[in-house]
Design a protein around this motif. Structure first.
Motif, PDB file in Angstrom:
ATOM      1  N   THR A  66      -6.083 -13.329 -52.175  1.00 13.48           N
ATOM      2  CA  THR A  66      -7.254 -12.577 -51.716  1.00 13.48           C
ATOM      3  C   THR A  66      -6.883 -11.566 -50.637  1.00 13.48           C
ATOM      4  O   THR A  66      -7.507 -10.510 -50.523  1.00 13.48           O
ATOM      5  CB  THR A  66      -8.322 -13.547 -51.174  1.00 13.48           C
ATOM      6  OG1 THR A  66      -8.626 -14.511 -52.184  1.00 13.48           O
ATOM      7  CG2 THR A  66      -9.586 -12.809 -50.796  1.00 13.48           C
ATOM      8  N   VAL A  67      -5.857 -11.876 -49.860  1.00  9.57           N
ATOM      9  CA  VAL A  67      -5.397 -10.966 -48.808  1.00  9.57           C
ATOM     10  C   VAL A  67      -4.180 -10.171 -49.268  1.00  9.57           C
ATOM     11  O   VAL A  67      -4.086  -8.962 -49.040  1.00  9.57           O
ATOM     12  CB  VAL A  67      -5.052 -11.750 -47.522  1.00  9.57           C
ATOM     13  CG1 VAL A  67      -4.494 -10.811 -46.457  1.00  9.57           C
ATOM     14  CG2 VAL A  67      -6.279 -12.476 -46.998  1.00  9.57           C
ATOM     15  N   MET A  68      -3.269 -10.856 -49.958  1.00 11.25           N
ATOM     16  CA  MET A  68      -1.996 -10.235 -50.308  1.00 11.25           C
ATOM     17  C   MET A  68      -2.157  -9.105 -51.317  1.00 11.25           C
ATOM     18  O   MET A  68      -1.631  -8.003 -51.136  1.00 11.25           O
ATOM     19  CB  MET A  68      -1.048 -11.290 -50.876  1.00 11.25           C
ATOM     20  CG  MET A  68       0.340 -10.754 -51.211  1.00 11.25           C
ATOM     21  SD  MET A  68       1.219 -11.838 -52.333  1.00 11.25           S
ATOM     22  CE  MET A  68       0.307 -11.591 -53.853  1.00 11.25           C
ATOM     23  N   VAL A  85      -1.076  -5.055 -51.300  1.00 12.68           N
ATOM     24  CA  VAL A  85      -0.123  -4.474 -52.254  1.00 12.68           C
ATOM     25  C   VAL A  85      -0.749  -3.289 -52.979  1.00 12.68           C
ATOM     26  O   VAL A  85      -0.129  -2.224 -53.127  1.00 12.68           O
ATOM     27  CB  VAL A  85       0.340  -5.545 -53.261  1.00 12.68           C
ATOM     28  CG1 VAL A  85       1.201  -4.914 -54.353  1.00 12.68           C
ATOM     29  CG2 VAL A  85       1.121  -6.642 -52.551  1.00 12.68           C
ATOM     30  N   ILE A  86      -1.984  -3.457 -53.436  1.00 15.45           N
ATOM     31  CA  ILE A  86      -2.674  -2.377 -54.146  1.00 15.45           C
ATOM     32  C   ILE A  86      -2.864  -1.167 -53.232  1.00 15.45           C
ATOM     33  O   ILE A  86      -2.694  -0.011 -53.653  1.00 15.45           O
ATOM     34  CB  ILE A  86      -4.034  -2.868 -54.679  1.00 15.45           C
ATOM     35  CG1 ILE A  86      -3.837  -3.925 -55.772  1.00 15.45           C
ATOM     36  CG2 ILE A  86      -4.855  -1.702 -55.211  1.00 15.45           C
ATOM     37  CD1 ILE A  86      -3.113  -3.423 -56.999  1.00 15.45           C
ATOM     38  N   MET A  87      -3.193  -1.406 -51.979  1.00 14.83           N
ATOM     39  CA  MET A  87      -3.389  -0.309 -51.036  1.00 14.83           C
ATOM     40  C   MET A  87      -2.085   0.457 -50.816  1.00 14.83           C
ATOM     41  O   MET A  87      -2.067   1.696 -50.800  1.00 14.83           O
ATOM     42  CB  MET A  87      -3.911  -0.845 -49.701  1.00 14.83           C
ATOM     43  CG  MET A  87      -4.298   0.250 -48.711  1.00 14.83           C
ATOM     44  SD  MET A  87      -5.082  -0.391 -47.218  1.00 14.83           S
ATOM     45  CE  MET A  87      -3.684  -1.228 -46.452  1.00 14.83           C
ATOM     46  N   LEU A 113      -5.807   7.455 -47.519  1.00 12.28           N
ATOM     47  CA  LEU A 113      -5.859   6.139 -46.893  1.00 12.28           C
ATOM     48  C   LEU A 113      -7.214   5.473 -47.110  1.00 12.28           C
ATOM     49  O   LEU A 113      -7.289   4.283 -47.434  1.00 12.28           O
ATOM     50  CB  LEU A 113      -5.564   6.254 -45.395  1.00 12.28           C
ATOM     51  CG  LEU A 113      -5.657   4.946 -44.588  1.00 12.28           C
ATOM     52  CD1 LEU A 113      -4.663   3.924 -45.120  1.00 12.28           C
ATOM     53  CD2 LEU A 113      -5.422   5.212 -43.104  1.00 12.28           C
ATOM     54  N   GLY A 114      -8.291   6.246 -46.955  1.00 14.33           N
ATOM     55  CA  GLY A 114      -9.623   5.675 -47.123  1.00 14.33           C
ATOM     56  C   GLY A 114      -9.864   5.174 -48.538  1.00 14.33           C
ATOM     57  O   GLY A 114     -10.381   4.069 -48.750  1.00 14.33           O
ATOM     58  N   SER A 143      -9.928   0.698 -52.596  1.00 23.43           N
ATOM     59  CA  SER A 143      -9.388   0.065 -53.803  1.00 23.43           C
ATOM     60  C   SER A 143      -8.918  -1.355 -53.502  1.00 23.43           C
ATOM     61  O   SER A 143      -9.228  -2.302 -54.236  1.00 23.43           O
ATOM     62  CB  SER A 143      -8.224   0.895 -54.357  1.00 23.43           C
ATOM     63  OG  SER A 143      -8.650   2.189 -54.728  1.00 23.43           O
ATOM     64  N   GLY A 144      -8.173  -1.488 -52.410  1.00 23.10           N
ATOM     65  CA  GLY A 144      -7.712  -2.818 -52.026  1.00 23.10           C
ATOM     66  C   GLY A 144      -8.860  -3.746 -51.678  1.00 23.10           C
ATOM     67  O   GLY A 144      -8.847  -4.931 -52.029  1.00 23.10           O
ATOM     68  N   LEU A 145      -9.864  -3.195 -51.001  1.00 24.29           N
ATOM     69  CA  LEU A 145     -11.021  -4.001 -50.614  1.00 24.29           C
ATOM     70  C   LEU A 145     -11.782  -4.499 -51.842  1.00 24.29           C
ATOM     71  O   LEU A 145     -12.214  -5.660 -51.892  1.00 24.29           O
ATOM     72  CB  LEU A 145     -11.950  -3.175 -49.725  1.00 24.29           C
ATOM     73  CG  LEU A 145     -13.155  -3.905 -49.117  1.00 24.29           C
ATOM     74  CD1 LEU A 145     -12.687  -5.022 -48.202  1.00 24.29           C
ATOM     75  CD2 LEU A 145     -14.042  -2.923 -48.357  1.00 24.29           C
ATOM     76  N   HIS A 146     -11.921  -3.634 -52.842  1.00 29.08           N
ATOM     77  CA  HIS A 146     -12.607  -4.037 -54.071  1.00 29.08           C
ATOM     78  C   HIS A 146     -11.856  -5.163 -54.775  1.00 29.08           C
ATOM     79  O   HIS A 146     -12.477  -6.098 -55.304  1.00 29.08           O
ATOM     80  CB  HIS A 146     -12.750  -2.834 -55.008  1.00 29.08           C
ATOM     81  CG  HIS A 146     -13.731  -1.820 -54.519  1.00 29.08           C
ATOM     82  ND1 HIS A 146     -13.756  -0.517 -54.988  1.00 29.08           N
ATOM     83  CD2 HIS A 146     -14.722  -1.902 -53.600  1.00 29.08           C
ATOM     84  CE1 HIS A 146     -14.722   0.143 -54.378  1.00 29.08           C
ATOM     85  NE2 HIS A 146     -15.318  -0.674 -53.536  1.00 29.08           N
ATOM     86  N   ILE A 147     -10.527  -5.063 -54.785  1.00 32.73           N
ATOM     87  CA  ILE A 147      -9.724  -6.130 -55.389  1.00 32.73           C
ATOM     88  C   ILE A 147      -9.948  -7.442 -54.646  1.00 32.73           C
ATOM     89  O   ILE A 147     -10.119  -8.510 -55.250  1.00 32.73           O
ATOM     90  CB  ILE A 147      -8.227  -5.765 -55.372  1.00 32.73           C
ATOM     91  CG1 ILE A 147      -7.945  -4.608 -56.340  1.00 32.73           C
ATOM     92  CG2 ILE A 147      -7.368  -6.973 -55.738  1.00 32.73           C
ATOM     93  CD1 ILE A 147      -8.050  -4.978 -57.793  1.00 32.73           C
ATOM     94  N   GLY A 148      -9.947  -7.372 -53.324  1.00 34.56           N
ATOM     95  CA  GLY A 148     -10.164  -8.579 -52.528  1.00 34.56           C
ATOM     96  C   GLY A 148     -11.526  -9.195 -52.774  1.00 34.56           C
ATOM     97  O   GLY A 148     -11.655 -10.420 -52.923  1.00 34.56           O
TER      98      GLY A 148
END
Length: 224
Positions: free
Chosen positions: A15-17, A21-23, A33-34, A39-44
Motif C-alpha cells: 500500500t505504501v511501496m 515506485v509508480i510515482m 510531480l503533482g 497516480s501513486g496516490l490512486h494506486i495506494g
C-alpha cells in the motif's frame, strides 16, 4: 546497509511501496510531480480498497465455507485468492522492487534488438512476472534465479503480444494494440489450437451428417 533499506521499504507493505515506485517511474517518464503523486496516490487508495474487500469477503464467506466443508465432509487445504489477493502478496515480496525495472529493461532491450514490437505500458500487471520471480525465489532460495524467472516471463509475454496482435486487430478492431498480459497472453496459443480442433470437429460433424443422410436415402432407394 542496502539490504536494510530494501527490507525497510518492503516492510512498509504494498500500500505504501507500490505508490512510491509508480510515482518514481511516472516522473522518470516525464510526468510532473503533482500528476505523478496523484497516480501513486490512486494506486495506494486502490490497494486499501482491495484489502477492505478481501477482508469483508473472508469474514463473510469464510464461516460459510467452513460450515460447508464440515457438513459435506470435505477437507480443503488450499484457498484460491484470485488476483485481488495474489497481487498484494506479490508486491510485498522481495522481488517487487527489482521486478518493475527488470521487466521494463527487458522490453527496451527487445525493442532495440527488434525482437518485439510491443511497448508495454501496463506497469501494474508486471506483478504477474514478479509473481513468477517470487515463486522461483521461494522454490530455489536463489534471488538471481528469481530475477531470471522475471526475465523469462517478461520475454514470453512480449512475444505473445507480438504473435497475437493481428488477432486483437481482427477480432476487436483495435489496430496497433497488443495484449502482453502476464497470465492471459498464453491463451492465444490455446485459442489457435482450439480453433483448429473446432474447425475439424465441425467438418467431421457435417461430413458425418451428410454421409448418414446419403446412406439413408440410398437405403430408401433400394427398398423401393
Amino acid at each position: 546497509m542496502l539490504n536494510e533499506i530494501i527490507r525497510y521499504v518492503l516492510d512498509l507493505g504494498p500500500t505504501v511501496m507500490l505508490p512510491i515506485v509508480i510515482m518514481i517511474f511516472s516522473m522518470a517518464f516525464g510526468m510532473k510531480l503533482g500528476d505523478a503523486f496523484k497516480s501513486g496516490l490512486h494506486i495506494g487508495i486502490g490497494f486499501v480498497g482491495i484489502g477492505l474487500v478481501i477482508g469483508l469477503m473472508l469474514e463473510s464467506i469464510g464461516p460459510a465455507a467452513q460450515e460447508m466443508t464440515a457438513n459435506f465432509g470435505i477437507e480443503l487445504s488450499v484457498v484460491d485468492l484470485g488476483w485481488p489477493g495474489t497481487a498484494p502478496i506479490t508486491w510485498a515480496s522481495e522481488m517487487a522492487l527489482i521486478a518493475i525495472p527488470i521487466a521494463i529493461a527487458v522490453n527496451i532491450l527487445m525493442l532495440v534488438s527488434k525482437m518485439t514490437r510491443v511497448v508495454n505500458v501496463d506497469i501494474w500487471n508486471i506483478w504477474h512476472m514478479t509473481f513468477t520471480g517470487a515463486m522461483v525465489h521461494m522454490a530455489t532460495d536463489s534471488y538471481m534465479l528469481g530475477i531470471v524467472g522475471v526475465i523469462v516471463h517478461a520475454a514470453f509475454a512480449y512475444k505473445l503480444g507480438d504473435w497475437f496482435a493481428r488477432d486483437t486487430k481482427n477480432y476487436f478492431g483495435l489496430d496497433g494494440i497488443a495484449v502482453p498480459h502476464g497470465t492471459s497472453a498464453y491463451c492465444g496459443l490455446l485459442r489457435s489450437w482450439l480453433t483448429q480442433l473446432l474447425k475439424r470437429s465441425l467438418v467431421f460433424a457435417i461430413s458425418t451428417s451428410l454421409l448418414m443422410a446419403f446412406r439413408k436415402n440410398s437405403v430408401h432407394s433400394v427398398s423401393r
